[in-house]
Design an enzyme around this catalytic site. Structure first.
Site, PDB file in Angstrom:
ATOM      1  N   TYR A 146       0.836  -1.206   0.000  1.00  0.00           N
ATOM      2  CA  TYR A 146       0.000   0.000   0.000  1.00  0.00           C
ATOM      3  C   TYR A 146       0.872   1.258   0.000  1.00  0.00           C
ATOM      4  O   TYR A 146       0.748   2.119  -0.878  1.00  0.00           O
ATOM      5  CB  TYR A 146      -0.932  -0.012   1.213  1.00  0.00           C
ATOM      6  CG  TYR A 146      -1.935   1.124   1.178  1.00  0.00           C
ATOM      7  CD1 TYR A 146      -3.017   1.092   0.309  1.00  0.00           C
ATOM      8  CD2 TYR A 146      -1.791   2.231   2.012  1.00  0.00           C
ATOM      9  CE1 TYR A 146      -3.930   2.137   0.257  1.00  0.00           C
ATOM     10  CE2 TYR A 146      -2.700   3.277   1.972  1.00  0.00           C
ATOM     11  CZ  TYR A 146      -3.768   3.226   1.095  1.00  0.00           C
ATOM     12  OH  TYR A 146      -4.666   4.269   1.045  1.00  0.00           O
ATOM     13  N   GLU A 148       4.161   1.837  -0.496  1.00  0.00           N
ATOM     14  CA  GLU A 148       5.093   2.067  -1.602  1.00  0.00           C
ATOM     15  C   GLU A 148       4.348   2.248  -2.924  1.00  0.00           C
ATOM     16  O   GLU A 148       4.796   2.995  -3.797  1.00  0.00           O
ATOM     17  CB  GLU A 148       6.106   0.922  -1.722  1.00  0.00           C
ATOM     18  CG  GLU A 148       7.057   0.794  -0.536  1.00  0.00           C
ATOM     19  CD  GLU A 148       8.126   1.888  -0.463  1.00  0.00           C
ATOM     20  OE1 GLU A 148       8.048   2.890  -1.189  1.00  0.00           O
ATOM     21  OE2 GLU A 148       9.060   1.722   0.349  1.00  0.00           O
ATOM     22  N   VAL A 188     -10.606   0.972  11.936  1.00  0.00           N
ATOM     23  CA  VAL A 188     -10.886   1.015  13.359  1.00  0.00           C
ATOM     24  C   VAL A 188     -12.229   1.640  13.726  1.00  0.00           C
ATOM     25  O   VAL A 188     -12.946   1.096  14.578  1.00  0.00           O
ATOM     26  CB  VAL A 188      -9.702   1.665  14.123  1.00  0.00           C
ATOM     27  CG1 VAL A 188      -9.568   3.151  13.832  1.00  0.00           C
ATOM     28  CG2 VAL A 188      -9.823   1.409  15.599  1.00  0.00           C
TER      29      VAL A 188
HETATM   30  N1  UDP Z   1      -7.068  -0.997  15.234  1.00  0.00           N
HETATM   31  C1  UDP Z   1      -7.451  -1.638  16.406  1.00  0.00           C
HETATM   32  N2  UDP Z   1      -8.522  -2.454  16.364  1.00  0.00           N
HETATM   33  C2  UDP Z   1      -9.253  -2.673  15.236  1.00  0.00           C
HETATM   34  C3  UDP Z   1      -8.851  -2.026  14.040  1.00  0.00           C
HETATM   35  C4  UDP Z   1      -7.736  -1.210  14.073  1.00  0.00           C
HETATM   36  O1  UDP Z   1      -6.822  -1.468  17.460  1.00  0.00           O
HETATM   37  O2  UDP Z   1     -10.237  -3.417  15.296  1.00  0.00           O
HETATM   38  C5  UDP Z   1      -5.939  -0.066  15.273  1.00  0.00           C
HETATM   39  C6  UDP Z   1      -4.828  -0.367  14.297  1.00  0.00           C
HETATM   40  O3  UDP Z   1      -3.915  -1.279  14.885  1.00  0.00           O
HETATM   41  C7  UDP Z   1      -4.254   1.010  14.060  1.00  0.00           C
HETATM   42  C8  UDP Z   1      -5.445   1.942  14.168  1.00  0.00           C
HETATM   43  O4  UDP Z   1      -6.434   1.220  14.890  1.00  0.00           O
HETATM   44  O5  UDP Z   1      -3.363   1.354  15.109  1.00  0.00           O
HETATM   45  C9  UDP Z   1      -5.996   2.376  12.822  1.00  0.00           C
HETATM   46  O6  UDP Z   1      -6.179   1.223  12.068  1.00  0.00           O
HETATM   47  P1  UDP Z   1      -6.942   1.242  10.675  1.00  0.00           P
HETATM   48  O7  UDP Z   1      -7.011  -0.162  10.176  1.00  0.00           O
HETATM   49  O8  UDP Z   1      -8.232   1.964  10.803  1.00  0.00           O
HETATM   50  O9  UDP Z   1      -6.052   2.125   9.681  1.00  0.00           O
HETATM   51  P2  UDP Z   1      -4.510   2.554   9.585  1.00  0.00           P
HETATM   52  O10 UDP Z   1      -4.446   3.899  10.191  1.00  0.00           O
HETATM   53  O11 UDP Z   1      -3.644   1.570  10.317  1.00  0.00           O
HETATM   54  O12 UDP Z   1      -4.267   2.552   8.127  1.00  0.00           O
END
Ligand code: UDP
Length: 311
Positions: A146, A148, A188
């Protein structure tokens, strides 16, 4: 007057579908390009019989011959849960999709907006991240498909500007949320809201001290439209500067849904950024843009949307 013709790639997705709403409401014509691999047809169904809307069910990497004035390029696999499962197609769609769409813009001499990402800064060593920060990133990271490929897509954008004088805009979009987002793609905010309503525990990866900065979709859309209408051909961060830990986010969502929900901690995702916060001085200075909607207000609107359409 003939309406302006737009192509929105990834138009059935979260940001694409919301841009389409804005464009049609201002009387413009929209081709929505989406193969529905991640997006949802329901996001644009209200326009299906509108004379200013045409849905093209096709992957962004496939040939496309249409006449357009503006291209909004959002198509890609953007959720970590999904791109970590499909790394090769993520890179392919990101790179080849951007290349195809840039050539289409060149044929039409169309304005082009590329949805880049805060992920291009990797796991940043400076906080907040300014546009001139080169990032802290590795080609061997499992997230590189994603990060890169977004970086390489930016390279294509800069070279189309230099070689063909194409009017390309590069929006580096930070975490965003709101109505039309997926509640099941693993990101998240959607995950926590869905889990809370299903009376499940909220899943926090790691100890939840990692941070993100969440921008409500309406603010982001204003920034994207201002950028498209501007003369700017340099990258611009678009995001909210209100940085919050994931465990605090979980608590706010639990309070807003007014339920007794437990939190469970799981292993941290490999290679994930520990902090993320945009410096938006450039957007403020050049676009006169900054987010207005506070996190609790935006989350309340998103929760209401979930209640109305998904619950
Ligand atoms: N995260 C979490 N639980 C979840 C989904 C995501 O703790 O059910 C955390 C994830 O590890 C990251 C943050 O929430 O630290 C944002 O994750 P997301 O997948 O929304 O997008 P990213 O910002 O990582 O691209």
């Amino acid at each position: 007057m003939i309406p302006k013709k737009n192509l929105v790639t990834g138009g059935a997705g979260f940001i694409g579908s919301r841009i389409i709403d804005k464009l049609i409401n201002q009387g413009e014509f929209v081709y929505c390009l989406d193969d529905l691999s991640n997006g949802s047809k329901a996001n644009t169904s209200k326009w299906s019989s509108n004379k200013n809307f045409e849905f093209i069910n096709q992957c962004v990497t496939k040939p496309l011959k249409i006449k357009v004035d503006k291209i909004w390029h959002f198509a890609c696999i953007a959720s970590p849960e999904l791109y970590l499962k499909n790394p090769i197609s993520t890179t392919n769609i990101s790179f080849n999709g951007t290349l195809k769409m840039l050539y289409l813009a060149k044929e039409n001499n169309a304005k082009f907006l590329f949805s880049s990402s805060s992920e291009i800064y990797g796991n940043p060593k400076i906080n907040p991240q300014k546009e001139k920060y080169y990032g802290n990133i590795s080609t061997s990271s499992i997230r590189a498909c994603y990060s890169e490929s977004k970086r390489l897509s930016e390279v294509l954008c800069f070279d189309f500007i230099r070689e063909f004088n194409l009017d390309v805009k590069i929006a580096r979009i930070f975490n965003s949320y709101g109505p039309n987002m997926s509640f099941s793609d693993g990101r998240v905010v959607g995950n926590f809201i869905r889990q809370a309503f299903k009376n499940k525990y909220l899943t926090i990866f790691g100890d939840g001290t990692q941070t993100r900065s969440f921008c409500f979709i309406d603010d982001l859309l204003d920034g994207l439209i201002k950028l498209m209408n501007s003369e700017i051909n340099e990258p611009i961060n678009l995001g909210n500067t209100n940085e919050i830990s994931i465990k605090d986010l979980a608590q706010i969502i639990i309070n807003l849904v007014e339920r007794k929900i437990q939190i469970k901690n799981f292993d941290m995702r490999i290679d994930e950024p520990l902090t993320r916060k945009p410096c938006i001085n450039k957007a403020k200075d050049l676009l006169n843009w900054e987010p207005k909607i506070k996190l609790k207000e935006g989350l309340s609107k998103t929760i209401l949307h979930y209640r109305n359409y998904h619950y």
